[in-house]
Design a protein around this motif. Structure first.
Motif, PDB file in Angstrom:
ATOM      1  N   GLN A 106       0.828  -1.190   0.000  1.00  0.00           N
ATOM      2  CA  GLN A 106       0.000   0.000   0.000  1.00  0.00           C
ATOM      3  C   GLN A 106       0.870   1.250   0.000  1.00  0.00           C
ATOM      4  O   GLN A 106       2.084   1.190   0.186  1.00  0.00           O
ATOM      5  CB  GLN A 106      -0.904   0.000   1.246  1.00  0.00           C
ATOM      6  N   THR A 107       0.248   2.390  -0.184  1.00  0.00           N
ATOM      7  CA  THR A 107       0.935   3.667  -0.020  1.00  0.00           C
ATOM      8  C   THR A 107       0.975   4.009   1.463  1.00  0.00           C
ATOM      9  O   THR A 107      -0.033   3.863   2.162  1.00  0.00           O
ATOM     10  CB  THR A 107       0.214   4.782  -0.789  1.00  0.00           C
ATOM     11  N   SER A 108       2.126   4.444   1.956  1.00  0.00           N
ATOM     12  CA  SER A 108       2.256   4.768   3.375  1.00  0.00           C
ATOM     13  C   SER A 108       3.175   5.966   3.552  1.00  0.00           C
ATOM     14  O   SER A 108       4.071   6.210   2.739  1.00  0.00           O
ATOM     15  CB  SER A 108       2.816   3.566   4.149  1.00  0.00           C
ATOM     16  N   HIS A 109       2.941   6.702   4.636  1.00  0.00           N
ATOM     17  CA  HIS A 109       3.757   7.863   4.966  1.00  0.00           C
ATOM     18  C   HIS A 109       4.602   7.601   6.210  1.00  0.00           C
ATOM     19  O   HIS A 109       4.909   8.521   6.967  1.00  0.00           O
ATOM     20  CB  HIS A 109       2.871   9.087   5.163  1.00  0.00           C
ATOM     21  N   GLY A 136       6.077  -9.972  12.683  1.00  0.00           N
ATOM     22  CA  GLY A 136       6.650  -8.741  12.162  1.00  0.00           C
ATOM     23  C   GLY A 136       6.766  -8.759  10.648  1.00  0.00           C
ATOM     24  O   GLY A 136       6.689  -7.719   9.990  1.00  0.00           O
ATOM     25  N   ARG A 137       6.941  -9.952  10.089  1.00  0.00           N
ATOM     26  CA  ARG A 137       7.104 -10.058   8.636  1.00  0.00           C
ATOM     27  C   ARG A 137       5.889  -9.575   7.867  1.00  0.00           C
ATOM     28  O   ARG A 137       6.000  -9.169   6.705  1.00  0.00           O
ATOM     29  CB  ARG A 137       7.431 -11.495   8.252  1.00  0.00           C
ATOM     30  N   PHE A 138       4.712  -9.586   8.506  1.00  0.00           N
ATOM     31  CA  PHE A 138       3.508  -9.161   7.801  1.00  0.00           C
ATOM     32  C   PHE A 138       3.492  -7.657   7.546  1.00  0.00           C
ATOM     33  O   PHE A 138       2.783  -7.179   6.658  1.00  0.00           O
ATOM     34  CB  PHE A 138       2.259  -9.586   8.582  1.00  0.00           C
ATOM     35  N   ILE A 139       4.261  -6.904   8.326  1.00  0.00           N
ATOM     36  CA  ILE A 139       4.353  -5.464   8.083  1.00  0.00           C
ATOM     37  C   ILE A 139       4.932  -5.217   6.695  1.00  0.00           C
ATOM     38  O   ILE A 139       4.471  -4.345   5.956  1.00  0.00           O
ATOM     39  CB  ILE A 139       5.229  -4.784   9.156  1.00  0.00           C
ATOM     40  N   ALA A 140       5.940  -6.019   6.324  1.00  0.00           N
ATOM     41  CA  ALA A 140       6.590  -5.858   5.022  1.00  0.00           C
ATOM     42  C   ALA A 140       5.654  -6.185   3.869  1.00  0.00           C
ATOM     43  O   ALA A 140       5.909  -5.785   2.730  1.00  0.00           O
ATOM     44  CB  ALA A 140       7.841  -6.738   4.952  1.00  0.00           C
ATOM     45  N   ASP A 141       4.574  -6.916   4.131  1.00  0.00           N
ATOM     46  CA  ASP A 141       3.599  -7.232   3.089  1.00  0.00           C
ATOM     47  C   ASP A 141       2.689  -6.049   2.774  1.00  0.00           C
ATOM     48  O   ASP A 141       2.053  -6.021   1.726  1.00  0.00           O
ATOM     49  CB  ASP A 141       2.715  -8.411   3.527  1.00  0.00           C
ATOM     50  N   ILE A 142       2.625  -5.077   3.700  1.00  0.00           N
ATOM     51  CA  ILE A 142       1.694  -3.948   3.558  1.00  0.00           C
ATOM     52  C   ILE A 142       2.439  -2.637   3.342  1.00  0.00           C
ATOM     53  O   ILE A 142       2.047  -1.821   2.501  1.00  0.00           O
ATOM     54  CB  ILE A 142       0.799  -3.833   4.818  1.00  0.00           C
ATOM     55  N   ILE A 143       3.513  -2.417   4.102  1.00  0.00           N
ATOM     56  CA  ILE A 143       4.224  -1.135   4.108  1.00  0.00           C
ATOM     57  C   ILE A 143       5.509  -1.239   3.290  1.00  0.00           C
ATOM     58  O   ILE A 143       6.419  -2.008   3.640  1.00  0.00           O
ATOM     59  CB  ILE A 143       4.550  -0.709   5.556  1.00  0.00           C
ATOM     60  N   PRO A 144       5.642  -0.467   2.205  1.00  0.00           N
ATOM     61  CA  PRO A 144       6.812  -0.597   1.327  1.00  0.00           C
ATOM     62  C   PRO A 144       8.139  -0.327   2.033  1.00  0.00           C
ATOM     63  O   PRO A 144       9.120  -1.043   1.810  1.00  0.00           O
ATOM     64  CB  PRO A 144       6.548   0.450   0.230  1.00  0.00           C
ATOM     65  N   ASP A 145       8.180   0.710   2.884  1.00  0.00           N
ATOM     66  CA  ASP A 145       9.431   1.057   3.579  1.00  0.00           C
ATOM     67  C   ASP A 145       9.545   0.259   4.874  1.00  0.00           C
ATOM     68  O   ASP A 145       9.499   0.803   5.978  1.00  0.00           O
ATOM     69  CB  ASP A 145       9.474   2.561   3.868  1.00  0.00           C
ATOM     70  N   ALA A 167       2.197  -2.711  15.372  1.00  0.00           N
ATOM     71  CA  ALA A 167       2.368  -1.945  14.139  1.00  0.00           C
ATOM     72  C   ALA A 167       1.038  -1.408  13.635  1.00  0.00           C
ATOM     73  O   ALA A 167       0.961  -0.268  13.148  1.00  0.00           O
ATOM     74  CB  ALA A 167       3.027  -2.817  13.069  1.00  0.00           C
ATOM     75  N   ALA A 168      -0.019  -2.189  13.746  1.00  0.00           N
ATOM     76  CA  ALA A 168      -1.340  -1.722  13.319  1.00  0.00           C
ATOM     77  C   ALA A 168      -1.798  -0.530  14.159  1.00  0.00           C
ATOM     78  O   ALA A 168      -2.379   0.431  13.638  1.00  0.00           O
ATOM     79  CB  ALA A 168      -2.354  -2.868  13.410  1.00  0.00           C
ATOM     80  N   GLU A 206      -3.248   6.345   9.288  1.00  0.00           N
ATOM     81  CA  GLU A 206      -3.345   5.391   8.175  1.00  0.00           C
ATOM     82  C   GLU A 206      -4.282   4.248   8.575  1.00  0.00           C
ATOM     83  O   GLU A 206      -3.863   3.100   8.768  1.00  0.00           O
ATOM     84  CB  GLU A 206      -1.952   4.887   7.800  1.00  0.00           C
ATOM     85  N   HIS A 207      -5.547   4.575   8.693  1.00  0.00           N
ATOM     86  CA  HIS A 207      -6.514   3.619   9.237  1.00  0.00           C
ATOM     87  C   HIS A 207      -6.757   2.442   8.290  1.00  0.00           C
ATOM     88  O   HIS A 207      -6.962   1.310   8.747  1.00  0.00           O
ATOM     89  CB  HIS A 207      -7.822   4.336   9.557  1.00  0.00           C
ATOM     90  N   ASN A 208      -6.739   2.690   6.991  1.00  0.00           N
ATOM     91  CA  ASN A 208      -6.934   1.585   6.061  1.00  0.00           C
ATOM     92  C   ASN A 208      -5.771   0.604   6.133  1.00  0.00           C
ATOM     93  O   ASN A 208      -5.975  -0.622   6.148  1.00  0.00           O
ATOM     94  CB  ASN A 208      -7.082   2.107   4.635  1.00  0.00           C
ATOM     95  N   ASN A 209      -4.544   1.124   6.183  1.00  0.00           N
ATOM     96  CA  ASN A 209      -3.379   0.245   6.317  1.00  0.00           C
ATOM     97  C   ASN A 209      -3.424  -0.531   7.633  1.00  0.00           C
ATOM     98  O   ASN A 209      -3.037  -1.704   7.688  1.00  0.00           O
ATOM     99  CB  ASN A 209      -2.091   1.057   6.241  1.00  0.00           C
ATOM    100  N   ALA A 210      -3.880   0.131   8.687  1.00  0.00           N
ATOM    101  CA  ALA A 210      -4.010  -0.546   9.982  1.00  0.00           C
ATOM    102  C   ALA A 210      -4.985  -1.712   9.888  1.00  0.00           C
ATOM    103  O   ALA A 210      -4.716  -2.811  10.387  1.00  0.00           O
ATOM    104  CB  ALA A 210      -4.469   0.445  11.048  1.00  0.00           C
ATOM    105  N   LYS A 211      -6.124  -1.487   9.217  1.00  0.00           N
ATOM    106  CA  LYS A 211      -7.126  -2.552   9.072  1.00  0.00           C
ATOM    107  C   LYS A 211      -6.591  -3.703   8.233  1.00  0.00           C
ATOM    108  O   LYS A 211      -6.841  -4.868   8.536  1.00  0.00           O
ATOM    109  CB  LYS A 211      -8.396  -1.979   8.447  1.00  0.00           C
ATOM    110  N   LEU A 212      -5.848  -3.378   7.169  1.00  0.00           N
ATOM    111  CA  LEU A 212      -5.283  -4.426   6.320  1.00  0.00           C
ATOM    112  C   LEU A 212      -4.274  -5.281   7.092  1.00  0.00           C
ATOM    113  O   LEU A 212      -4.251  -6.505   6.950  1.00  0.00           O
ATOM    114  CB  LEU A 212      -4.613  -3.799   5.099  1.00  0.00           C
ATOM    115  N   LEU A 213      -3.450  -4.634   7.909  1.00  0.00           N
ATOM    116  CA  LEU A 213      -2.478  -5.385   8.700  1.00  0.00           C
ATOM    117  C   LEU A 213      -3.175  -6.217   9.774  1.00  0.00           C
ATOM    118  O   LEU A 213      -2.793  -7.367  10.023  1.00  0.00           O
ATOM    119  CB  LEU A 213      -1.460  -4.431   9.332  1.00  0.00           C
ATOM    120  N   GLU A 214      -4.192  -5.649  10.403  1.00  0.00           N
ATOM    121  CA  GLU A 214      -4.965  -6.407  11.384  1.00  0.00           C
ATOM    122  C   GLU A 214      -5.613  -7.637  10.742  1.00  0.00           C
ATOM    123  O   GLU A 214      -5.641  -8.720  11.336  1.00  0.00           O
ATOM    124  CB  GLU A 214      -6.041  -5.517  12.002  1.00  0.00           C
TER     125      GLU A 214
END
Length: 219
Positions: A47-50, A69-78, A185-186, A194-202
């Motif tokens: 996803q796009t993240s700031h 922790g590895r799941f963060i890398a699936d959602i957040i590019p950096d 992380a969520a 970044e509520h959408n990214n939080a929901k996707l990670l959750e």
């Protein structure tokens, strides 16, 4: 490039013994580490993240199929991943932290740190983005990493205040305040707006827990 997967491959290649933790005998997807029949790699969409994340991982945590922790890398590019060393600073992580675009925050409970170092809100200087340094390991390992890494003392600590026990259903007795890395992380993503990214990670964390339990029940 998924930096966690790169670190996992390096750590696995360097291992002199086979990981023998729970579930080690199961045939797993090389990417998501789930049993092959429960692979959910198709849900990993960047996803796009700031903000950014830096996983500072205990040596054994990289190989654990239970790592979240590895799941963060699936959602957040950096998302970056490094191995923690007891005897010396992680220079690669320090180099990242000193890049102008980042405001690093060490993520850890407030009561383990000096009050003047603790932040409860995310407010980086103008022109910078938050970089969340996650100490990724068991709770005992994470505390050891925090207290034995004086080179991290130069950075502020960001603390969340969870009001409930972890929903990590793979633990026999979740303790309030001891959350899985993906859960923390969520929360940070939500705090950063970044509520959408939080929901996707959750959701990814929830799917991981459900699929793992289903696999255990099937076994």
């Amino acid at each position: 490039m998924n930096r966690f997967l790169s670190l996992y491959a390096e750590r696995k290649a360097a291992a002199t013994t086979t990981f023998k933790g729970r579930g080690a005998r199961r045939v797993r997807c090389e990417t998501c580490q789930m049993p092959q029949q429960h692979c959910f790699c198709d849900q990993a969409i960047l996803q796009t993240s700031h903000c950014g994340f830096a996983l500072l991982m205990h040596n054994m945590e990289v190989l654990r199929p239970s790592n979240t922790g590895r799941f963060i890398a699936d959602i957040i590019p950096d998302t970056h991943a490094f191995i923690w060393q007891r005897t010396e600073p992680c220079q690669a992580l320090l180099n990242l932290c000193h890049q102008q675009q980042w405001q690093p925050y060490v993520v850890f409970p407030a009561h383990f740190s000096e009050p003047q170092r603790v932040h409860h809100d995310i407010a980086p200087p103008q022109g910078q983005k938050p970089l969340f340094i996650m100490l990724d390991g068991s709770w005992r390992e994470a505390r050891k990493m925090f207290h034995q890494s004086p080179w991290l003392d130069q950075f502020p600590v960001i603390s969340i205040n969870p009001e409930q026990a972890s929903r990590y259903g793979l633990r026999s007795s979740p303790v309030k305040g001891q959350w899985a890395t993906a859960e923390v992380a969520a929360q940070l993503l939500a705090m950063n707006g970044e509520h959408n990214n939080a929901k996707l990670l959750e959701q990814r964390f929830k799917s991981f827990t459900q699929q793992t339990l289903a696999g255990r029940n099937h076994q």
